[in-house]
Write a protein that holds these residues in place. Sequence first.
Motif, PDB file in Angstrom:
ATOM      1  N   GLN A   1       0.826  -1.200   0.000  1.00 16.65           N
ATOM      2  CA  GLN A   1       0.000   0.000   0.000  1.00 16.65           C
ATOM      3  C   GLN A   1       0.855   1.242   0.000  1.00 16.65           C
ATOM      4  O   GLN A   1       1.968   1.269   0.498  1.00 16.65           O
TER       5      GLN A   1
ATOM      6  N   GLN B   1      -4.121   7.515  -9.162  1.00 17.99           N
ATOM      7  CA  GLN B   1      -5.481   8.041  -9.163  1.00 17.99           C
ATOM      8  C   GLN B   1      -5.861   8.489  -7.754  1.00 17.99           C
ATOM      9  O   GLN B   1      -5.394   7.918  -6.768  1.00 17.99           O
TER      10      GLN B   1
ATOM     11  N   TYR C   1      -9.217   9.227  -5.265  1.00 16.33           N
ATOM     12  CA  TYR C   1     -10.636   8.961  -5.068  1.00 16.33           C
ATOM     13  C   TYR C   1     -11.097   9.606  -3.772  1.00 16.33           C
ATOM     14  O   TYR C   1     -10.310   9.802  -2.847  1.00 16.33           O
TER      15      TYR C   1
ATOM     16  N   GLN D   1     -14.124   9.259  -0.689  1.00 19.17           N
ATOM     17  CA  GLN D   1     -15.141   8.392  -0.104  1.00 19.17           C
ATOM     18  C   GLN D   1     -15.827   9.129   1.029  1.00 19.17           C
ATOM     19  O   GLN D   1     -15.184   9.500   2.012  1.00 19.17           O
TER      20      GLN D   1
ATOM     21  N   LEU E   1     -16.709   4.830  -3.587  1.00 21.17           N
ATOM     22  CA  LEU E   1     -15.669   5.783  -3.945  1.00 21.17           C
ATOM     23  C   LEU E   1     -16.030   6.540  -5.208  1.00 21.17           C
ATOM     24  O   LEU E   1     -16.621   5.985  -6.125  1.00 21.17           O
TER      25      LEU E   1
ATOM     26  N   HIS F   1     -14.341   8.713  -8.277  1.00 23.28           N
ATOM     27  CA  HIS F   1     -13.075   9.015  -8.943  1.00 23.28           C
ATOM     28  C   HIS F   1     -12.923  10.520  -9.104  1.00 23.28           C
ATOM     29  O   HIS F   1     -13.848  11.203  -9.561  1.00 23.28           O
TER      30      HIS F   1
ATOM     31  N   PHE G   1      -8.388   8.938  -0.939  1.00 21.50           N
ATOM     32  CA  PHE G   1      -7.446   7.847  -1.162  1.00 21.50           C
ATOM     33  C   PHE G   1      -6.663   8.076  -2.451  1.00 21.50           C
ATOM     34  O   PHE G   1      -7.238   8.501  -3.459  1.00 21.50           O
TER      35      PHE G   1
ATOM     36  N   GLU H   1      -4.235  -3.585 -14.602  1.00 19.69           N
ATOM     37  CA  GLU H   1      -5.649  -3.321 -14.302  1.00 19.69           C
ATOM     38  C   GLU H   1      -5.905  -3.104 -12.814  1.00 19.69           C
ATOM     39  O   GLU H   1      -6.875  -2.462 -12.456  1.00 19.69           O
ATOM     40  N   LYS H   2      -5.089  -3.657 -11.947  1.00 17.29           N
ATOM     41  CA  LYS H   2      -5.370  -3.557 -10.517  1.00 17.29           C
ATOM     42  C   LYS H   2      -4.985  -2.182  -9.976  1.00 17.29           C
ATOM     43  O   LYS H   2      -4.090  -1.521 -10.483  1.00 17.29           O
ATOM     44  N   LEU H   3      -5.693  -1.788  -8.932  1.00 12.32           N
ATOM     45  CA  LEU H   3      -5.351  -0.585  -8.185  1.00 12.32           C
ATOM     46  C   LEU H   3      -4.943  -0.982  -6.775  1.00 12.32           C
ATOM     47  O   LEU H   3      -5.573  -1.842  -6.172  1.00 12.32           O
TER      48      LEU H   3
ATOM     49  N   PHE I   1      -4.580   0.677  -3.136  1.00 15.36           N
ATOM     50  CA  PHE I   1      -5.003   1.894  -2.459  1.00 15.36           C
ATOM     51  C   PHE I   1      -4.078   2.247  -1.301  1.00 15.36           C
ATOM     52  O   PHE I   1      -3.546   1.371  -0.609  1.00 15.36           O
ATOM     53  N   GLY I   2      -3.939   3.543  -1.073  1.00 15.15           N
ATOM     54  CA  GLY I   2      -3.224   4.037   0.087  1.00 15.15           C
ATOM     55  C   GLY I   2      -4.103   3.964   1.316  1.00 15.15           C
ATOM     56  O   GLY I   2      -5.236   3.493   1.285  1.00 15.15           O
ATOM     57  N   THR I   3      -3.566   4.472   2.409  1.00 16.12           N
ATOM     58  CA  THR I   3      -4.230   4.365   3.704  1.00 16.12           C
ATOM     59  C   THR I   3      -5.299   5.418   3.914  1.00 16.12           C
ATOM     60  O   THR I   3      -6.110   5.294   4.818  1.00 16.12           O
TER      61      THR I   3
END
Lengths: 118, 110
Positions: free
Chosen positions: B3, B33, B35, B37, B43, B45, B88, B96-98, B100-102
Amino acid sequence: GAVVSQHPSRVICKSGTSVKIECRSLDFQATTMFWYRQFPKQSLMLMATSNEGSKATYEQGVEKDKFLINHASLTLSTLTVTSAHPEDSSFYICSAREAGRSGGETQYFGPGTRLLVL
Amino acid sequence: SQQGEEDPQALSIQEGENATMNCSYKTSINNLQWYRQNSGRGLVHLILIRSNEREKHSGRLRVTLDTSKKSSSLLITASRAADTATYFCARGSGNEKLTFGTGTRLTIIP
């Protein structure tokens, strides 16, 4: 555009039962959908990648027999939590990538499903 | 951990002020990217910046990317109460995968 829905938004079930969560792309076709899990005040953890017409790819540590994923059409993926236990209680979020769109790295997220297993 | 780390974890500012959030990552990226929330929701974008870009704007949002430092920042100018949310960053690595950060929990005080 690019709306993703999830159903149900909230579910409470008894331990040992199975719960199915639906993820739909409403106005676009999605060859790839993703399922995430999020614990309170924490980040999203990718569980699996769902590809239309093929088997899902699960992340390390995620039990494929516990979390069954079916991506039967270009607009629908389902996640079934089998024999749910209290530790499966969490917020489950799906996302979808638009098929065939140039530069389509953006994922569009559903509103999430909160699962509480008693 | 794979992460990214976001800094600060929480931020409270007065309405009208600017808010800056930072994101650091460890491995190479194809894109990064951001996002938003809202509590208990999905989420939204906000903005995508590719690895060959250095800065991008969208309305009151400004994102910078420094691949040499493996870091990105999100600036929200002239903050509003409706900007209260968790933000985030997410690494796109081309498969294709993301990741996410904390997250940074932003609170705008009216």
